[in-house]
Write a protein that holds these residues in place. Structure first.
Motif, PDB file in Angstrom:
ATOM      1  N   THR A  31     -42.119 -17.478 -27.849  1.00 15.98           N
ATOM      2  CA  THR A  31     -42.254 -16.259 -28.611  1.00 15.98           C
ATOM      3  C   THR A  31     -40.537 -16.068 -28.964  1.00 15.98           C
ATOM      4  O   THR A  31     -40.220 -15.774 -30.034  1.00 15.98           O
ATOM      5  CB  THR A  31     -42.927 -14.883 -28.029  1.00 15.98           C
ATOM      6  OG1 THR A  31     -44.015 -15.120 -27.743  1.00 15.98           O
ATOM      7  CG2 THR A  31     -42.262 -13.833 -28.553  1.00 15.98           C
ATOM      8  N   ARG A  34     -39.283 -18.751 -31.276  1.00 21.08           N
ATOM      9  CA  ARG A  34     -39.705 -18.319 -32.661  1.00 21.08           C
ATOM     10  C   ARG A  34     -38.892 -17.400 -33.272  1.00 21.08           C
ATOM     11  O   ARG A  34     -38.594 -17.434 -34.499  1.00 21.08           O
ATOM     12  CB  ARG A  34     -41.077 -17.972 -32.743  1.00 21.08           C
ATOM     13  CG  ARG A  34     -42.042 -19.018 -32.791  1.00 21.08           C
ATOM     14  CD  ARG A  34     -43.644 -18.777 -33.119  1.00 21.08           C
ATOM     15  NE  ARG A  34     -44.151 -17.516 -32.483  1.00 21.08           N
ATOM     16  CZ  ARG A  34     -44.643 -17.557 -31.362  1.00 21.08           C
ATOM     17  NH1 ARG A  34     -44.844 -18.731 -30.878  1.00 21.08           N
ATOM     18  NH2 ARG A  34     -45.128 -16.272 -30.698  1.00 21.08           N
ATOM     19  N   LYS A  35     -38.794 -16.126 -32.576  1.00 16.66           N
ATOM     20  CA  LYS A  35     -37.592 -15.106 -32.928  1.00 16.66           C
ATOM     21  C   LYS A  35     -36.307 -15.661 -33.213  1.00 16.66           C
ATOM     22  O   LYS A  35     -35.572 -15.224 -34.118  1.00 16.66           O
ATOM     23  CB  LYS A  35     -37.678 -14.167 -32.095  1.00 16.66           C
ATOM     24  CG  LYS A  35     -39.051 -13.167 -31.872  1.00 16.66           C
ATOM     25  CD  LYS A  35     -38.993 -12.082 -30.973  1.00 16.66           C
ATOM     26  CE  LYS A  35     -40.224 -11.387 -30.920  1.00 16.66           C
ATOM     27  NZ  LYS A  35     -40.339  -9.914 -30.928  1.00 16.66           N
ATOM     28  N   GLY A  40     -40.702 -16.120 -36.572  1.00 14.88           N
ATOM     29  CA  GLY A  40     -41.524 -15.200 -35.770  1.00 14.88           C
ATOM     30  C   GLY A  40     -40.904 -13.727 -36.445  1.00 14.88           C
ATOM     31  O   GLY A  40     -40.350 -13.526 -37.286  1.00 14.88           O
ATOM     32  N   GLU A  41     -41.550 -12.748 -35.672  1.00 10.49           N
ATOM     33  CA  GLU A  41     -41.000 -11.445 -35.721  1.00 10.49           C
ATOM     34  C   GLU A  41     -39.549 -11.199 -35.543  1.00 10.49           C
ATOM     35  O   GLU A  41     -39.118 -11.995 -34.681  1.00 10.49           O
ATOM     36  CB  GLU A  41     -41.913 -10.350 -34.918  1.00 10.49           C
ATOM     37  CG  GLU A  41     -43.452 -10.541 -35.218  1.00 10.49           C
ATOM     38  CD  GLU A  41     -43.649  -9.808 -36.894  1.00 10.49           C
ATOM     39  OE1 GLU A  41     -42.961  -8.744 -37.009  1.00 10.49           O
ATOM     40  OE2 GLU A  41     -44.292 -10.399 -37.613  1.00 10.49           O
ATOM     41  N   PRO A  42     -38.850 -10.329 -35.938  1.00  8.40           N
ATOM     42  CA  PRO A  42     -37.661 -10.002 -35.599  1.00  8.40           C
ATOM     43  C   PRO A  42     -37.672  -9.462 -34.137  1.00  8.40           C
ATOM     44  O   PRO A  42     -38.667  -8.875 -33.890  1.00  8.40           O
ATOM     45  CB  PRO A  42     -36.988  -8.964 -36.634  1.00  8.40           C
ATOM     46  CG  PRO A  42     -38.280  -8.373 -37.391  1.00  8.40           C
ATOM     47  CD  PRO A  42     -39.422  -9.510 -37.218  1.00  8.40           C
ATOM     48  N   THR A  44     -37.345  -6.626 -31.433  1.00  3.51           N
ATOM     49  CA  THR A  44     -37.350  -5.320 -31.466  1.00  3.51           C
ATOM     50  C   THR A  44     -36.068  -4.709 -30.594  1.00  3.51           C
ATOM     51  O   THR A  44     -35.351  -5.317 -29.982  1.00  3.51           O
ATOM     52  CB  THR A  44     -38.411  -4.883 -30.313  1.00  3.51           C
ATOM     53  OG1 THR A  44     -38.209  -5.419 -29.150  1.00  3.51           O
ATOM     54  CG2 THR A  44     -39.702  -5.369 -31.047  1.00  3.51           C
TER      55      THR A  44
END
Length: 72
Positions: A31, A34-35, A40-42, A44
């Motif tokens: 994860t 990927r970020k 991936g998602e930005p 947080t």
């Protein structure tokens, strides 16, 4: 936009790997990869805060990494 090169540099500077940092902040290594690779998602706010604590970033370093204004 996150300055990934600066983030990677700080990880190495602190003698950590991406896997070490992932464990420290409580996310899966894949994860975090990927970020960091923008596939991936930005990040947080919570993750950015945990990264700052884990890497012992100063406010200025955190701003340079998480609020970079890189222009292509």
């Amino acid at each position: 936009m996150v300055n990934i090169n600066k983030l990677k540099g700080k990880i190495v500077e602190r003698g950590m790997s991406v896997g070490d940092l992932a464990k420290e902040i409580g996310v899966d290594r894949s994860t975090l990869y990927r970020k960091m690779n923008a596939s991936g998602e930005p990040f947080t706010i919570r993750e950015a805060n945990l990264i700052c604590k884990a890497l012992k970033l100063s406010g200025q370093e955190a701003m340079a990494i998480f609020f970079s204004d890189c222009v292509a």
